[in-house]
Motif scaffolding. Structure first.
Motif, PDB file in Angstrom:
ATOM      1  N   VAL A 126      -2.479  -1.547   4.849  1.00  0.00           N
ATOM      2  CA  VAL A 126      -1.562  -0.533   5.381  1.00  0.00           C
ATOM      3  C   VAL A 126      -2.164   0.861   5.326  1.00  0.00           C
ATOM      4  O   VAL A 126      -1.480   1.853   5.545  1.00  0.00           O
ATOM      5  N   ALA A 127      -3.458   0.948   5.037  1.00  0.00           N
ATOM      6  CA  ALA A 127      -4.114   2.258   4.952  1.00  0.00           C
ATOM      7  C   ALA A 127      -4.353   2.811   6.345  1.00  0.00           C
ATOM      8  O   ALA A 127      -4.876   2.133   7.216  1.00  0.00           O
ATOM      9  N   PHE A 128      -3.942   4.071   6.554  1.00  0.00           N
ATOM     10  CA  PHE A 128      -4.238   4.702   7.836  1.00  0.00           C
ATOM     11  C   PHE A 128      -4.575   6.173   7.685  1.00  0.00           C
ATOM     12  O   PHE A 128      -4.588   6.929   8.646  1.00  0.00           O
ATOM     13  N   GLY A 129      -4.870   6.591   6.464  1.00  0.00           N
ATOM     14  CA  GLY A 129      -5.210   7.987   6.224  1.00  0.00           C
ATOM     15  C   GLY A 129      -6.514   8.382   6.899  1.00  0.00           C
ATOM     16  O   GLY A 129      -7.391   7.558   7.148  1.00  0.00           O
ATOM     17  N   ARG A 130      -6.639   9.646   7.195  1.00  0.00           N
ATOM     18  CA  ARG A 130      -7.817  10.126   7.910  1.00  0.00           C
ATOM     19  C   ARG A 130      -9.079  10.035   7.064  1.00  0.00           C
ATOM     20  O   ARG A 130     -10.184  10.092   7.569  1.00  0.00           O
ATOM     21  N   GLY A 190      16.470   1.151  -7.045  1.00  0.00           N
ATOM     22  CA  GLY A 190      15.344   1.994  -6.651  1.00  0.00           C
ATOM     23  C   GLY A 190      13.994   1.353  -6.896  1.00  0.00           C
ATOM     24  O   GLY A 190      12.959   1.937  -6.561  1.00  0.00           O
ATOM     25  N   GLU A 191      13.969   0.161  -7.461  1.00  0.00           N
ATOM     26  CA  GLU A 191      12.706  -0.459  -7.850  1.00  0.00           C
ATOM     27  C   GLU A 191      11.814  -0.745  -6.650  1.00  0.00           C
ATOM     28  O   GLU A 191      12.273  -1.200  -5.607  1.00  0.00           O
ATOM     29  N   THR A 192      10.529  -0.483  -6.831  1.00  0.00           N
ATOM     30  CA  THR A 192       9.538  -0.737  -5.786  1.00  0.00           C
ATOM     31  C   THR A 192       8.211  -1.046  -6.444  1.00  0.00           C
ATOM     32  O   THR A 192       7.976  -0.687  -7.614  1.00  0.00           O
ATOM     33  N   ALA A 193       7.334  -1.709  -5.709  1.00  0.00           N
ATOM     34  CA  ALA A 193       5.981  -1.974  -6.185  1.00  0.00           C
ATOM     35  C   ALA A 193       4.949  -1.179  -5.399  1.00  0.00           C
ATOM     36  O   ALA A 193       3.760  -1.270  -5.661  1.00  0.00           O
ATOM     37  N   SER A 194       5.407  -0.398  -4.421  1.00  0.00           N
ATOM     38  CA  SER A 194       4.494   0.348  -3.551  1.00  0.00           C
ATOM     39  C   SER A 194       4.957   1.794  -3.438  1.00  0.00           C
ATOM     40  O   SER A 194       6.160   2.065  -3.336  1.00  0.00           O
ATOM     41  N   TYR A 195       4.018   2.719  -3.441  1.00  0.00           N
ATOM     42  CA  TYR A 195       4.358   4.144  -3.429  1.00  0.00           C
ATOM     43  C   TYR A 195       3.646   4.893  -2.309  1.00  0.00           C
ATOM     44  O   TYR A 195       2.931   5.864  -2.530  1.00  0.00           O
ATOM     45  N   ASP A 196       3.854   4.418  -1.085  1.00  0.00           N
ATOM     46  CA  ASP A 196       3.289   5.081   0.081  1.00  0.00           C
ATOM     47  C   ASP A 196       4.388   5.826   0.838  1.00  0.00           C
ATOM     48  O   ASP A 196       5.555   5.770   0.482  1.00  0.00           O
TER      49      ASP A 196
END
Length: 360
Positions: free
Chosen positions: A85-89, A185-191
């Motif tokens: 899911v990476a799309f950073g410049r 609010g639980e999540t395993a991803s912080y994007d």
């Protein structure tokens, strides 16, 4: 993270999971740790899925000969949820493309090898790219342009799978922006959304506060506050996907897992300032801030969020007719200010994943 373990355990379907060994442990131990986590959460014992060691980037998912025979003899459905899911410049050009497009080819290989009857593929709602009108669930190639390599690679991967003709039935899920659980609010991803939360948390930890505990966050947002963000809770996404997977009635369709009423930027800002107790952020409309005229806080803010600048002003509109048919059994609750605050609270308490990694 996108499946409902309680619902899976109640079904009569046997589940096998492809797991990659890594520095955290071998495939079997990694799977066992996940099962133990959910047993503790649900307060009851769960059946342990069959563990197949492999890697979606390798030929035939890296399955050894014995496991290939086992898949062919025992599996009729393949659920593919792995992606970059990476799309950073700042990313190395071509890596996201290679991961996502190559893995689509591996899916085709495994489906043919195993004579899979039903393929359930997780794409993304953002195969819509920069399409300006409502993007329908039956749409794919409408001549759209793409903001980044991630969108383009997921579009190409979905196209490859559809045109391959593998599996008698293909079901496609297109999630929008998945955030944490609605209640906890639980999540395993912080994007995505969490990037702004992380930045604000860093500033808040060092801020000079007044007698009322408030601090000044001097940032002008080049927005009017009405811009939409297609945020959906992971528990709802999980519920819809598992309902579809385990009910043949819903197979063979494409599902936009997008909100009926998107969250606005004004709501996100209200949640941030309520939780972190600051003033000073202003919506100034769609105007360009010259670098020389930006405050230090503004320069840091826009640099920190630069990889999401393509999504800054607004988002597409997604049709969800198929999803609504299933959603009547699993209604999505809107990601409003109260929900956003719960998401922020969990992220801060989890130290954006660092607390969990240290515990493991």
């Amino acid at each position: 993270t996108r499946f409902s373990p309680s619902r899976i355990s109640r079904s009569k379907n046997r589940v096998a999971v492809l797991v990659r060994s890594n520095d955290e442990g071998d495939a079997q131990s990694r799977l066992q740790s996940i099962v133990r986590f959910w047993e503790g959460r649900l307060g009851r014992q769960l059946p342990t899925p069959i563990c197949l060691e492999g890697d979606t980037t390798r030929e035939f998912f890296g399955l050894n000969q014995r496991d290939r025979y086992w898949v062919r003899a025992n599996c009729d459905t393949l659920m593919h949820n792995a992606a970059s899911v990476a799309f950073g410049r700042g990313n190395v050009p071509g890596v996201t493309w290679e991961n996502n497009v190559a893995s689509a080819g591996r899916v085709v290989e495994v489906c043919r090898l195993g004579k899979i009857e039903h393929l359930a593929y997780v794409s993304t709602a953002y195969v819509s790219g920069e399409y300006q009108r409502t993007f329908f669930e039956d749409d794919l190639d409408v001549g759209q342009k793409f903001r980044n390599e991630y969108e383009h690679s997921k579009f190409e991967a979905e196209r490859i799978i559809r045109e391959s003709g593998v599996a008698d039935i293909q079901t496609v899920f297109r999630p929008a922006i998945v955030v944490g659980d609605y209640e906890t609010g639980e999540t395993a991803s912080y994007d995505g959304f969490y990037r702004a939360v992380r930045f604000t948390n860093m500033l808040a930890s060092d801020a000079v506060r007044d007698a009322n505990g408030m601090w000044n966050h001097d940032v002008r947002l080049t927005l009017d506050g009405r811009e939409r963000r297609n945020l959906v809770n992971v528990d709802w996404v999980s519920e819809v996907m598992t309902r579809v997977i385990f009910n043949r009635r819903w197979h063979g369709r494409t599902y936009h897992l997008a909100p009926t009423r998107p969250t606005t930027m004004e709501e996100i800002e209200n949640a941030l300032k309520t939780y972190f107790r600051y003033d000073g952020v202003r919506f100034v409309g769609r105007k360009q801030l010259l670098d020389g005229g930006k405050s230090l806080a503004e320069r840091r803010f826009y640099e920190y969020l630069a990889e999401y600048s393509d999504y800054w002003h607004d988002e597409p509109s997604f049709d969800r007719q198929n999803t609504d048919a299933v959603g009547a059994l699993a209604v999505d609750r809107r990601v409003d200010v109260d929900c956003l605050i719960r998401l922020i609270r969990f992220a801060v308490s989890d130290r954006f994943g660092r607390k969990r990694r240290r515990r493991v």
